[in-house]
Each structure stands twice: as structure tokens, then as C-alpha cells.
Design a protein around this motif. Structure first.
Motif, PDB file in Angstrom:
ATOM      1  N   PRO A 199       0.821  -1.225   0.000  1.00  0.00           N
ATOM      2  CA  PRO A 199       0.000   0.000   0.000  1.00  0.00           C
ATOM      3  C   PRO A 199       0.852   1.270   0.000  1.00  0.00           C
ATOM      4  O   PRO A 199       0.524   2.244  -0.689  1.00  0.00           O
ATOM      5  N   ALA A 200       1.955   1.262   0.728  1.00  0.00           N
ATOM      6  CA  ALA A 200       2.807   2.454   0.783  1.00  0.00           C
ATOM      7  C   ALA A 200       3.430   2.736  -0.581  1.00  0.00           C
ATOM      8  O   ALA A 200       3.578   3.895  -0.981  1.00  0.00           O
ATOM      9  N   LEU A 201       3.793   1.673  -1.293  1.00  0.00           N
ATOM     10  CA  LEU A 201       4.390   1.861  -2.618  1.00  0.00           C
ATOM     11  C   LEU A 201       3.363   2.475  -3.571  1.00  0.00           C
ATOM     12  O   LEU A 201       3.670   3.379  -4.355  1.00  0.00           O
ATOM     13  N   ILE A 202       2.150   1.981  -3.485  1.00  0.00           N
ATOM     14  CA  ILE A 202       1.079   2.543  -4.323  1.00  0.00           C
ATOM     15  C   ILE A 202       0.853   4.008  -3.940  1.00  0.00           C
ATOM     16  O   ILE A 202       0.724   4.883  -4.791  1.00  0.00           O
ATOM     17  N   ASN A 203       0.849   4.263  -2.659  1.00  0.00           N
ATOM     18  CA  ASN A 203       0.654   5.631  -2.178  1.00  0.00           C
ATOM     19  C   ASN A 203       1.755   6.557  -2.688  1.00  0.00           C
ATOM     20  O   ASN A 203       1.484   7.685  -3.096  1.00  0.00           O
ATOM     21  N   ALA A 204       2.983   6.057  -2.673  1.00  0.00           N
ATOM     22  CA  ALA A 204       4.118   6.867  -3.120  1.00  0.00           C
ATOM     23  C   ALA A 204       3.935   7.259  -4.585  1.00  0.00           C
ATOM     24  O   ALA A 204       4.191   8.404  -4.977  1.00  0.00           O
TER      25      ALA A 204
ATOM     26  N   ILE B  42       7.949 -10.406  -6.482  1.00  0.00           N
ATOM     27  CA  ILE B  42       8.009  -9.003  -6.058  1.00  0.00           C
ATOM     28  C   ILE B  42       8.064  -8.098  -7.283  1.00  0.00           C
ATOM     29  O   ILE B  42       7.385  -7.079  -7.369  1.00  0.00           O
ATOM     30  N   GLU B  43       8.891  -8.521  -8.222  1.00  0.00           N
ATOM     31  CA  GLU B  43       9.104  -7.735  -9.432  1.00  0.00           C
ATOM     32  C   GLU B  43       7.782  -7.479 -10.166  1.00  0.00           C
ATOM     33  O   GLU B  43       7.497  -6.352 -10.580  1.00  0.00           O
ATOM     34  N   ASP B  44       6.982  -8.533 -10.282  1.00  0.00           N
ATOM     35  CA  ASP B  44       5.704  -8.406 -11.008  1.00  0.00           C
ATOM     36  C   ASP B  44       4.757  -7.465 -10.273  1.00  0.00           C
ATOM     37  O   ASP B  44       4.035  -6.679 -10.895  1.00  0.00           O
ATOM     38  N   VAL B  45       4.764  -7.578  -8.939  1.00  0.00           N
ATOM     39  CA  VAL B  45       3.877  -6.709  -8.154  1.00  0.00           C
ATOM     40  C   VAL B  45       4.265  -5.250  -8.397  1.00  0.00           C
ATOM     41  O   VAL B  45       3.414  -4.404  -8.660  1.00  0.00           O
ATOM     42  N   CYS B  46       5.557  -4.973  -8.325  1.00  0.00           N
ATOM     43  CA  CYS B  46       6.021  -3.586  -8.497  1.00  0.00           C
ATOM     44  C   CYS B  46       5.732  -3.088  -9.899  1.00  0.00           C
ATOM     45  O   CYS B  46       5.287  -1.957 -10.099  1.00  0.00           O
ATOM     46  N   LYS B  47       5.986  -3.946 -10.867  1.00  0.00           N
ATOM     47  CA  LYS B  47       5.708  -3.549 -12.253  1.00  0.00           C
ATOM     48  C   LYS B  47       4.227  -3.287 -12.429  1.00  0.00           C
ATOM     49  O   LYS B  47       3.822  -2.367 -13.126  1.00  0.00           O
ATOM     50  N   GLY B  48       3.423  -4.126 -11.812  1.00  0.00           N
ATOM     51  CA  GLY B  48       1.972  -3.955 -11.877  1.00  0.00           C
ATOM     52  C   GLY B  48       1.540  -2.625 -11.291  1.00  0.00           C
ATOM     53  O   GLY B  48       0.619  -1.982 -11.788  1.00  0.00           O
ATOM     54  N   ILE B  49       2.224  -2.196 -10.259  1.00  0.00           N
ATOM     55  CA  ILE B  49       1.919  -0.894  -9.655  1.00  0.00           C
ATOM     56  C   ILE B  49       2.334   0.229 -10.613  1.00  0.00           C
ATOM     57  O   ILE B  49       1.782   1.313 -10.586  1.00  0.00           O
ATOM     58  N   GLY B  50       3.269  -0.078 -11.477  1.00  0.00           N
ATOM     59  CA  GLY B  50       3.624   0.881 -12.527  1.00  0.00           C
ATOM     60  C   GLY B  50       4.916   1.625 -12.288  1.00  0.00           C
ATOM     61  O   GLY B  50       5.158   2.665 -12.884  1.00  0.00           O
TER      62      GLY B  50
END
Lengths: 644, 366, 206
Positions: free
Chosen positions: A475-480, A522-530
């Protein structure tokens, strides 16, 4: 394993956490969830180890609230369910806790919370007993390994009877201590799960309904209190009408008993030992307050009993007369750091007693004590915590340190909980400048990296581990990203939950039982976040530094995954560790060009320094064979030889 | 030895004063110092009070009389261009080299000759994969040398590569570098520290008025986009332009426009003609296919003689007028540098008092 | 054998030295001898170079708490010299007997040069000043001979059991060792144990 011995009456040596697991087994637990965290981790590990054989379910959840929700669901469906976590895990799950208390439970629903007085492996001395009072749920506090088992078992019965979850509070000293436990029978009752909440809906309601549920919860607590008056876990020892009594719970009981014995006060001091500490068994306490003129409270961390009993004493004042209360408020029970801080032991209780009663106790004569202190001071240098030999974090933080120096803007590094928290210490080059709860590194970085408007314009790096990533960072990464922050998020992916003893997580491909499960990279999650994602091996230290540096030069939210397996799990897998040694002719030692880089700066415990020769050496017992020092040795003097 | 200090002094006296030349003499010696964008960065103090980083640095201190003495055996007589045996014009005879080279091709020709005759086993040169951004490299053959032709105006850490070469298997090493880099190499050779500096057998110095910082690359790219850059050039005076030749077009930038990218450390530089080299090579005013060559050491003289005998280069005398212009340019640089040094109270440079007063009072003309 | 009840034993060393395994073996053997046993352990720092101390308390009468009071350790089994001294400083007395592996594991503070590790002989001398008697056992070397330096903990267990200071039989301990390790590791560990027993048997009691 002792926990699976089915011989009722047999006495076996169990660790506190194993005893809790055994209690759950004897209660016929159907499901146990949890998130790793000292001192509670071994409970679920122990249960997972026998889950297949005994045919029940376990899961490591991604965090504590999900764990509690999972257990709540199983209990709602009529099963016996348990969740285990460390103290701060209760904070994480408290949102659900504060509502599921009111919606109730059908099956036995038990929350095990492991507190950590003196912070042996934590970063908070949170006393989670306060949550039981806060949430109006029954609280049990085992004093011995035997009670750890028995109370856990009873907690299921109690929960089922009352229709509310029950909390069992252990502490590090109990969880990690071993004692003899008399085993009870292992029962396997075949239950079937169904979604059939008592009111048709499993809810804490809203508006008036919530108030009604809340009131009903108070009613349940009242019933609990009545049961507690009769509980076998509460007792009084000593002179029946003692004027000086100790009121104690948990580990405080054994320390109190031993202190009274050592001081020869058995005939003067009574001990009221409480195992059910919320709600208080008021009648039982009142009975003993009546004969007491002085009361000393002995309990771990907060003055929880102390405050609650004082309130009761105020209510009973007309009946019981004036009483002097000693404990944390009066500063009689205190650690070297102060009252309400640190851990109890026998000496602390003895000091409390000698300061409140007319007795003296000298553990060792003054001369000896002074001599001992002097010799330890002169000959026993301090031993700080450090990254293990071979730990990838050492390389990661060296790369971060270098990249920040390259960048030259005095960047900020925020972090959170895990082995990597030690980067606050010299072992991590003191790179890490903040640490709070799980996920707080990236959470706080989001705004540190977005305060240009007020003049803070520095590069910000947040670090977290892989398990922490799944736990609290998404959630924090998305928020950032959403709030246009500028930060570089470094994920130290060591393929395990290392700090707590190498439990699996969603990125590894196995579950609590060690069976294959789908991987969430992890990589896919981060990429998915954009966000921009790079990945590298921290042992390729120049490449790692270069990547960090480049990413620090660009705006926005970026992620770099430092991927390298934990040295401990990696060492378990391989057959032979490489032989590492120092070519004494090539080693520069403490001269220009090196100045003991491997020991002085890299500071790996496997690299030692031979003062007589003025050269580096490898401690082959400690060395893990990772070869990082060989990569960084400017003279190429460290040789790594594969052993076949 | 009293001059030898450690990394703390390097930080205070050089790095904090923005005097780092980016030469790389302090890197590649230890794990504590990295070179980033032509600036040395101390990652962590090593804790030593004396070290090679400070000792080799061309901006920590230069004791000109002492260096002259150790390199040339005596103190300089020529205050304009430093110790020299003779000055002349030269160019490579090999057409292939000359057509590839920016000017007379003397540097490439000499290095190839040195490699082919065994004078050296390897040469440290600056190369560039994109015509602009240089990086030091080790060349061992004619082919590798020819890949390095052409002037580079952005600084590159050549000395760090020299240190790499020393650590490697190479026996004798030749270097082509700028004056500050040559100074570092001579300081290394003059140092009580043993670094393997005896392997350096030939130092060919390039004339230099200043170098651009690595940020210049972004600027150049902003001018030419992603076009393929063939070469950059600063034609001899009075052109006063910087030229970028891409395979599509030629872009000219007024020199004053690009001056802001000059390394701050160049402002205190006292040495235009590479005064500590064996042989210094530069352009010739108004002539695009010849080089000015200053032969300084006996080692340089012997080597140049062999190159001439082998018909590697052809030479001509340098016209008096052009020689005077060279000296004037050099004195101009020295005067400006001294003013800057005095104004900023920087103490790195030691020269004889009489030399100092001559330069300060010099008002043009030879 | 020391007659005290409870008998307080401290095992001290550094993370990774096998404290927990050693205390478990002694405790389990004591259980099989029919004693009340409690073991206090803190191993949050165990894999991170920190000091690790285990308390083992044996009693014929009752179950004691997991922490030994100050000055009340009867036996200190030290896997590392300065950690032994530290434990003795807190828990030792003139009655304490110490069995010590003199091989240092250097703290990172020493490796970094911030602190100094005193000569081992001086540490041992300081220890001798504080206790009733010390046996210095080159356990790491004995363990190497038995096949692997990491088994120094088992060598040390062998020493303490072989010393006769604690009410645990050699045979009882062997049985526990057999249960405690994976099949392929049992033989080497028994060898390490026996070498510890042999080492101490050859010495004059202190």
C-alpha cells in the motif's frame, strides 16, 4: 518431536512455544495461522511440523491481520482456530480484533501474543495485555511451560463457551524457555465447517446494533470473570493472613517464589498468583486484599495488574482498609533502565522485597562484586550484533553507502524491521537512519521524498526485506506513486523471513508445510503498480552501486530488488562450503591501499586480524565462504577455493 | 616526506576546494575512493594520516623545482614551457594514421612505434565509443591504438587505468595524457610508496588549456540529439569555436558558450604544455596536419630519434613566431593560474620565487 | 558431583556456536535422570554474532524459573573466553567451576578496531581470579579431530558430563545425542562427545 507424543501423563521437556503448540493440539485445533515474529515464531512452526500427521490446517499469512481474519473465519465456521504473533503483530491485527470481539465466534478462537520484555528480539516493549482490556476479551497469562500448554488448551474451551476470542499472553522468557510438561491426551474431534453465524450475519453491526453487541460483549466478560474466580490458574500460597503479599502473573510467579525462598520470607509473605488477568477475579483478589497491609506487584512490562487492582482496591476501600502498594509506580520493581521497562528476574524481585520489607540481601560480597565488575570491564570487550558471515545485506548496504556518496546530496535512508535493521549499526555502516514498524521505511520515505515545498530536497532511499514487502509495503508503494513522491525503494530479497528463523513467504513457492505453492514475484507486483523496477545481485557490488546511483538521478518512484539468498539458508542447502584463505604475501594489512578493509570496514565476523603478523586471516569456523571479501580486497589477497 | 598527508587532507585541500582534476590517481589504489563524474569521492575515511591518494594527487601539492630535479636532473631554464631539449614540428608518415588522426598523428605514430619496437608492452590511452565521452583504455596493437585517435575534450580518469595496467600482466607501460595526469604519474614515480611505477616507460604529454567536465556530454547531446558523433574539435586560434561533427552535420558552438563546462580545477592549472612529459605534443597554430613536439627528457629524445630513423615521423623546425606564440600562451596560462591561486589562497603550487615574480610581472611579448 | 539444589549451569558463547543444542542435550539427559529441569534461553541474537547465554537449572525437588539469580551459577560452560568472563562477572562466585574453550570469536567491534580483544591468557587469568576452578579445553581443536570444528559444543558437553560435576550419566547423554542429530551426524557427534569425556577424565579435578 515431543509435541506429538500421545502418552497422557508422561513428562517431557518442552519449550514454552512448543507447550503452547501442544496445548492447541490437545484442544484439537483445526486451523492455526500466524506471521513470524520473535518470540512467537516456533509455535506455528511446531504445529506445521505435525499438521499433516494430525490432519489439521496451518498457514503462514502475509501479515497478522490477515492471519487473525483467517482464524476468525475458521472459528466462525465452527472450527477451533488459533493465531500466533509477536507483540507488535497485535497492533497490526487490532483493526479486526476490535470488531471481531463483538461479532463473536462459534468455534474456539485463540489469539497468542508474544511480548518481548527487555527487547531481546524486537523494537518495542509493547505490553499487549492492554489490548485484552481495550478489546474487552478474556486474557490468560501462563507462568510456566506446563501452564503454557494447559492455558492454551483451556482458552479454546473458554472461547467456545463465551463465544468470544480469548487471548493468551506469553513473553520471550517463557516462550524460549524449556521446562517439564505433563502431557494430556491428544484429541481429534472431527468437526465440519459451515458458514452459519448465529445471527445469520457475522458482523459487529452498526449504530444501535453495535451498541447492543458491545453490551453483549461486556456480558461475556462478566461471565468470564465468574469463571476466573474459580480458575485453577489462580492461587495463593503462604501464610493465610499475611500482611505483606505479592500479586503476580506470568513469569513473575516463579521469580517471586524463588525470591521469597532465598530471602527466607516464606512465613511472612503471601503470593497471589494470577493466571487470568483480564477481567480480574475480583472476589479472589478482594479476599486477599482484606488481610494485606502491603502489596507488591510483580509483572512483566506495564503496571497492568498494579493499576487494575488499585482501582478494585479503591472500590473496596471501606471493606479492606488502607493498603500500601509497591511496584512500578513506587519504583520498587525496576530494571537497570527504570520501572516499567526491561525484564523481570529473581534479583529484581529480591530488591523489591528488601526495599519494602526489613530484610537485607547481598548476592555476593562487595569485594567480589567490585572485582568482577572491574575484570569484566577490562577484559571483556562489548559484542555488538552484526550481520552474519556471508550475509548479502553487508554488500547491499555497502553499495547503498557508496551510491549515496557518489550522489553527494546527503540522502536519507529509511527502513523497518528485519535483519537489515542492523544497518543502523556499524555492521551496516550506519546507513539506515530510521526504523519503526513493518512497512514504515517506504511509508515514511513517501513524504520525506516529497517535501520540496518546505525545503527538504534530498534523495530518499527506503529499504525493506522481501517478507516485509508482502507484509506491509505494497500500500505504501502505491501511495508513493499516487502522490508523486520521489524515492528509491530497495527491496533486500533474501528469499526468506530471516530475522525470525527463515520462514517462507509468498515469493518463495512453498507454504507453511513446506509444500509447493504459487509464487507472487516481487518484481511483477512492483511492475503492476507501474514503477520502474531493476534487479541485481548485491554481490556484484559495482553493478549494484551503479544501478542505485543511476536510479537516484531520476525523479519518481523507483524500485531496485537486491536479490541474493540468505547466507544461512544457502549454507544449509549446499554440501561443502568453499575454502577461503588469505595469501599472506599479497595482503597489504594496515598500510596504504587497504588499511584492514576486510576487518575494519567490511567487518564480517569471518574476517579476522592477526595482530602478531599484521595481516588479515579467515576464521574458518565462522566464515561462510561467500567470497564477498575476496571481491572487495584491493590486493586480491583473499582466495576462494571451491571444495569438491 | 613532510608533504605526504592522508585522505582527510585530500578532502579538505583538494576536494572541498573543487580542485579535483578527475585524473584518477587516487582511485584504484584502495576501496575507499571512487571516481564519479570526474570527481574523487571518499566513501569512508581509511584512517591513515599518510597515503598515496594525497601523495599522487596533482592538486595536493606540486613542488616544481623538486620534480624538475628528479625528472630532468636540473631545474628548468625555460620558464615559459619548462625543461626541454628541443622543440619542432612533426607529423606521422603513415598515411593511414594521419588520415585517422585529428592533426599530425604524431601521438598515435609514436605509440604504435613504441609498441612495435618493444619500448612498451601496452599503452594507456583515452578512447571513446561515441566520439565524445572518453574513457581510458589499454592498447596493445596498432589496431587498438587507432581506435583511440582523435581529441577528447572531456576529462577521463587515465591515471586510474595506468594503475590498472600496473596491477596487470603488462611489463612496460606507455601513457598518453594531459598535464595534470602526467604530474600525477611523475609524483607517483617520485614517491616513497611503491606502486609499481617503474613499469611506466614512456610518457607522451598532450598540450591542454582546459578540460570539460562530464556534464558537457548532456549539453552536447542536447545540441545534436541522438545523432552519431564522429568527432569534436577545438580548432587552433583564432577560430574560437567548439565543433561537433556528426554523420549528419557540423555544429559549431562559440567557445564562450561551452566554457561553463570547464573543470573548476583547470583555473589553477599552471601547465599548458605538459611540462613533466618525456615528449609533449600539441597543435600548430594555423596548420591542421602538423603537430608541435617538445622533446624534454633524454628518454624522450632517444625514442624520438629512433622513430625518426625508422621513418615513422617526419619533422620540421617550428617557426620562431609560432614558437613565441606558444610561449606567450603558456605564460598567459601561468599568470592567470598564479593570480587565481593567490586570490583563493591555495597553496598547492611551489615554484621558485624568481620564476614567480617573472611570471607575475610578465606583460606579453617574449 | 556438586550437591547444590538447584544446580545452576550456564552455557555461554556466541551465536552459531550451538548453545541451544548443548543446553537441550544436558537438559534432556537430566530429564531422563528423573530431575526437574528448566532451561532459560534467549536467542534473538543467536545468528547475528551476538552473545548467547543459556541457563540450565536442575533440581530434585521442584521446577525453578528459567533465570539464575546473580552470583548463583555453580558451573559455567564457556564456548568463548570473553563471554565466559562476562557470564562469570554476572553469575559467578568463588564457588563457581568453569569449563572454557579458549578459542576467541572476535566481536565485530574488535574487528573494526574500535575495541581491543585482550590476550586470551589474560582473560583466563581474570576468570581464575573469580572462580573456584577452571578447566581450559581446546574444544575446537578436539572437534576438528572428531571431524568438524562446529562440534566444539558437543566436546564441551562431553567435558561437563565427564567431569562428574553434574548428576548426569555418560550413557544417558549418549542416548540423547543419538536422538538429537540426523542419522548421518550421530557418529561424529558421539565421537566429539567421547573426546570431551576423555579429555576431562585425564585431568585432575578442580
Amino acid at each position: 518431536m515431543h509435541v506429538e507424543i500421545d502418552e497422557p501423563g508422561r513428562k517431557v521437556l518442552l519449550m514454552g512455544n512448543e507447550a503452547i503448540a501442544r496445548g492447541a493440539i490437545e484442544a484439537g485445533v483445526d486451523f492455526c495461522s500466524g506471521y513470524p515474529g520473535n518470540p512467537a515464531s516456533e509455535i506455528l512452526e511446531t504445529l506445521a511440523g505435525v499438521a499433516k500427521k494430525l490432519d489439521f490446517l496451518t498457514e503462514w499469512s502475509v501479515n497478522e491481520i490477515v492471519a487473525l481474519e483467517a482464524a476468525g473465519a475458521a472459528a466462525c465456521a465452527g472450527l477451533r482456530a488459533m493465531t500466533v504473533m509477536k507483540n507488535m503483530g497485535v497492533d497490526v491485527c487490532s483493526d479486526f480484533l476490535m470488531t471481531v470481539n463483538m461479532s463473536g465466534t462459534k468455534g474456539g478462537f485463540v489469539l497468542i501474543s508474544g511480548d518481548d520484555p527487555a527487547v531481546h528480539s524486537s523494537n518495542s516493549e509493547l505490553d499487549t495485555r492492554n489490548y485484552a482490556r481495550f478489546a474487552d476479551i478474556p486474557l490468560l497469562e501462563p507462568a510456566t511451560t506446563q501452564e503454557a500448554k494447559d492455558m492454551t488448551k483451556w482458552a479454546f474451551d473458554l472461547s467456545e463457551e463465551l463465544g468470544v476470542l480469548c487471548m493468551v499472553r506469553t513473553v520471550t522468557r517463557l516462550s524460549h524457555s524449556s521446562g517439564l510438561v505433563s502431557l494430556g491426551p491428544i484429541t481429534r474431534e472431527e468437526r465440519s465447517a459451515e458458514f452459519a453465524p448465529l445471527l445469520g450475519t457475522w458482523t459487529s453491526g452498526s449504530g444501535d446494533y453495535t451498541c447492543m453487541f458491545h453490551d453483549a460483549l461486556h456480558g461475556k466478560l462478566k461471565t468470564a470473570q465468574e469463571k476466573f474466580e474459580e480458575s485453577q490458574f489462580n492461587w495463593y500460597t503462604g501464610k493465610e493472613d499475611a500482611e505483606f503479599i505479592i500479586i503476580t502473573s506470568g513469569t513473575g510467579w516463579l521469580y517471586s517464589a524463588e525470591a521469597v525462598k532465598l530471602l527466607g520470607l516464606k512465613d511472612e509473605v503471601g503470593i497471589l498468583k494470577l493466571g487470568t488477568t483480564w477481567p480480574l477475579p475480583e472476589k479472589l483478589i478482594a479476599k486477599h486484599l482484606k488481610h494485606a497491609k502491603e502489596v507488591l506487584f510483580v509483572e512483566e512490562i506495564d503496571p497492568f495488574l498494579e493499576q487494575n487492582v488499585k482501582v478494585l482496591a479503591a472500590e473496596l476501600a471501606a471493606d479492606i482498609g488502607p493498603i500500601k502498594f509497591y511496584g512500578k509506580k513506587s519504583n520498587h520493581i525496576r530494571s537497570e533502565f527504570g520501572a516499567g521497562v526491561g525484564e523481570l528476574d529473581v534479583d529484581t524481585v529480591m530488591r523489591g522485597l528488601t526495599e519494602t520489607m526489613n530484610v537485607t540481601y547481598i548476592p555476593r560480597d562487595q569485594d567480589y562484586a567490585e572485582k568482577a565488575e572491574k575484570l569484566v570491564g577490562s577484559y571483556a570487550p562489548n559484542r555488538s550484533m552484526a550481520f552474519c558471515a556471508g550475509c548479502p545485506h553487508r554488500a547491499s548496504f555497502w553499495a547503498i553507502k557508496r551510491a549515496l556518496k557518489w550522489d553527494g546530496r546527503d540522502g536519507i535512508v529509511t527502513g523497518d524491521i528485519g535483519c537489515y535493521s542492523m544497518a543502523q549499526l556499524p555492521t551496516g555502516f550506519m546507513v539506515l537512519k530510521s526504523m519503526h514498524c513493518m512497512g514504515a521505511g517506504i511509508g515514511t520515505a513517501t513524504r520525506f521524498g516529497n517535501l520540496k515545498r518546505y525545503g527538504l530536497d534530498k534523495p530518499v532511499i527506503a529499504v525493506s526485506g522481501d517478507s516485509t514487502f508482502y507484509h506491509a509495503c505494497i500500500p505504501a508503494l502505491i501511495n508513493a506513486r499516487w502522490n508523486k513522491s520521489n524515492l528509491l525503494y530497495v527491496i533486500l530479497d533474501n528469499k526468506t523471513t530471516a530475522m525470525t528463523g527463515n520462514q517462507p513467504h509468498p515469493g518463495i513457492g512453498i507454504d507453511a508445510l513446506g509444500e509447493p505453492s504459487p509464487v507472487t514475484p516481487i518484481e511483477d507486483v512492483c511492475k503492476g503498480i507501474g514503477v520502474e523496477v531493476r534487479k541485481c545481485d548485491p554481490f556484484d557490488i559495482d553493478e549494484a552501486t551503479q544501478n542505485l546511483y543511476e536510479m537516484l538521478q531520476t525523479e519518481g518512484v523507483k524500485v531496485i530488488i537486491f536479490s541474493r539468498e540468505c547466507a544461512l539458508t544457502e549454507a544449509q542447502k549446499r554440501k561443502k562450503k568453499p575454502r577461503v584463505y588469505v595469501d599472506q604475501d599479497k595482503c597489504i594489512g594496515d598500510e596504504c591501499g587497504c588499511m584492514r578493509f576486510c576487518t575494519r570496514v567490511l567487518n564480517c565476523p569471518g574476517n579476522i586480524w592477526d595482530y602478531t603478523k599484521g595481516k588479515a586471516k579467515i576464521d574458518e569456523v565462522v566464515c561462510n565462504g561467500c567470497g564477498l571479501c575476496a571481491k572487495l580486497c584491493p590486493a586480491g589477497a583473499i582466495i576462494v577455493e571451491e571444495v569438491v | 616526506m613532510q608533504n605526504i598527508k592522508g585522505p582527510d587532507d585530500l578532502q579538505r585541500n583538494v576536494l572541498d576546494e573543487e580542485l579535483c582534476t578527475g585524473c584518477g590517481a587516487c582511485t584504484n589504489l584502495c576501496p575507499y575512493i571512487d571516481m564519479v563524474k570526474a570527481n574523487a569521492i571518499i566513501i569512508e575515511p581509511c584512517g591513515l594520516s599518510k597515503g598515496r591518494c594525497y601523495n599522487f594527487c596533482p592538486r595536493s601539492y606540486i613542488d616544481v623545482p623538486s620534480l624538475d630535479k628528479s625528472i630532468f636532473g636540473s631545474y628548468r631554464e625555460d620558464i615559459a614551457i619548462g625543461s626541454n631539449i628541443y622543440v619542432m614540428k612533426a607529423r606521422a608518415k603513415d598515411e593511414e594514421i594521419r588520415s585517422a588522426a585529428q592533426y599530425g598523428g604524431v601521438v598515435s605514430a609514436l605509440i604504435i612505434h613504441a609498441l612495435q619496437t618493444g619500448k612498451i608492452d601496452a599503452a594507456v590511452l583515452a578512447t571513446s565509443s561515441d566520439g565524445v565521452n572518453p574513457k581510458p583504455t589499454i592498447a596493445r596493437s596498432k589496431k587498438e591504438v587507432l581506435e583511440c585517435v582523435g581529441s577528447k575534450y572531456i576529462v577521463s580518469p587515465t591515471v586510474s587505468k595506468v594503475l590498472d595496467a600496473i596491477k596487470g600482466e603488462m611489463g612496460k607501460i606507455g601513457v598518453v595524457c594531459t598535464p595534470c595526469q602526467m604530474t600525477a604519474i611523475r609524483k607517483m614515480q617520485d614517491s616513497p610508496f611503491e606502486t609499481g611505477e617503474e613499469k611506466i616507460s614512456l610518457g607522451i604529454g598532450l598540450f591542454c588549456t582546459w578540460c570539460f567536465s562530464p556534464d558537457t556530454y548532456e549539453y552536447i547531446r542536447s545540441l545534436v540529439g541522438s545523432a552519431n558523433i564522429l568527432k569534436t574539435d577545438i580548432p587552433p586560434p583564432p577560430a574560437n569555436i567548439f565543433v561537433i561533427q556528426t554523420d549528419e552535420r557540423r555544429v559549431e558552438v562559440p567557445l564562450d558558450e561551452i566554457r561553463k563546462f570547464i573543470m573548476p580545477s583547470c583555473a589553477v592549472c599552471f601547465d599548458m604544455t605538459n611540462e613533466f612529459s618525456d615528449i609533449s605534443v600539441g597543435t600548430v597554430e594555423g596548420e591542421e596536419d602538423w603537430n608541435t613536439v617538445i622533446v624534454r627528457t633524454r628518454n624522450g629524445e632517444r625514442f624520438l630519434k629512433s622513430a625518426k630513423e625508422a621513418a615513422i615521423i617526419e619533422t620540421k623546425p617550428l617557426e620562431k613566431e609560432k614558437f613565441n606564440h606558444l610561449c606567450e600562451a603558456s605564460l598567459n596560462r601561468k599568470k592567470r593560474a598564479l593570480k587565481e591561486i593567490d586570490g583563493r589562497k591555495i597553496t598547492y603550487l611551489t615554484i621558485r620565487d624568481e620564476e614567480r615574480s617573472k611570471i607575475i610581472s610578465w606583460n606579453g611579448g617574449i | 558431583m556438586i550437591g547444590d539444589d538447584p544446580l545452576n549451569i550456564i552455557i555461554t558463547g556466541v551465536g552459531g556456536q550451538g548453545n541451544v543444542v548443548a543446553s537441550r542435550i544436558i537438559a534432556s539427559a537430566a530429564v531422563n535422570e528423573g530431575l526437574y529441569v528448566s532451561v532459560g534461553e534467549i536467542y534473538g541474537a543467536s545468528q547475528r554474532g551476538g552473545a548467547v547465554t543459556s541457563y540450565v537449572r536442575l533440581s530434585g525437588e521442584m521446577q525453578y524459573g528459567p533465570i539464575i539469580p546473580r552470583g548463583m551459577a555453580h558451573i559455567i560452560i564457556g564456548f568463548e573466553p570473553i563471554e565466559s568472563l562476562r557470564a562469570i562477572g554476572n553469575f559467578g562466585s568463588k564457588k563457581t567451576r568453569a569449563i572454557i574453550n579458549p578459542r576467541p570469536i572476535y566481536p565485530v567491534d574488535v574487528l573494526s578496531g574500535t575495541l581491543e580483544y585482550p590476550p586470551v591468557e589474560e582473560v583466563l587469568k581474570a576468570i581464575k581470579e573469580l572462580v573456584y576452578g577452571v578447566q581450559v579445553i581446546e574444544a575446537t581443536e578436539l572437534a576438528k579431530k572428531a571431524g568438524d570444528a562446529v562440534m566444539q559444543n558437543i566436546v564441551m558437553v562431553g567435558c561437563v558430563v565427564g567431569s562428574g560435576l553434574i548428576p548426569i550419566e555418560i550413557e544417558t547423554t549418549k542416548e540423547i545425542i543419538k536422538e538429537s542429530f540426523a542419522k548421518e551426524r550421530v557418529e561424529a557427534n558421539l565421537k566429539a562427545f567421547k573426546s570431551g569425556v576423555g579429555e576431562i577424565k585425564g585431568r585432575k579435578a578442580v
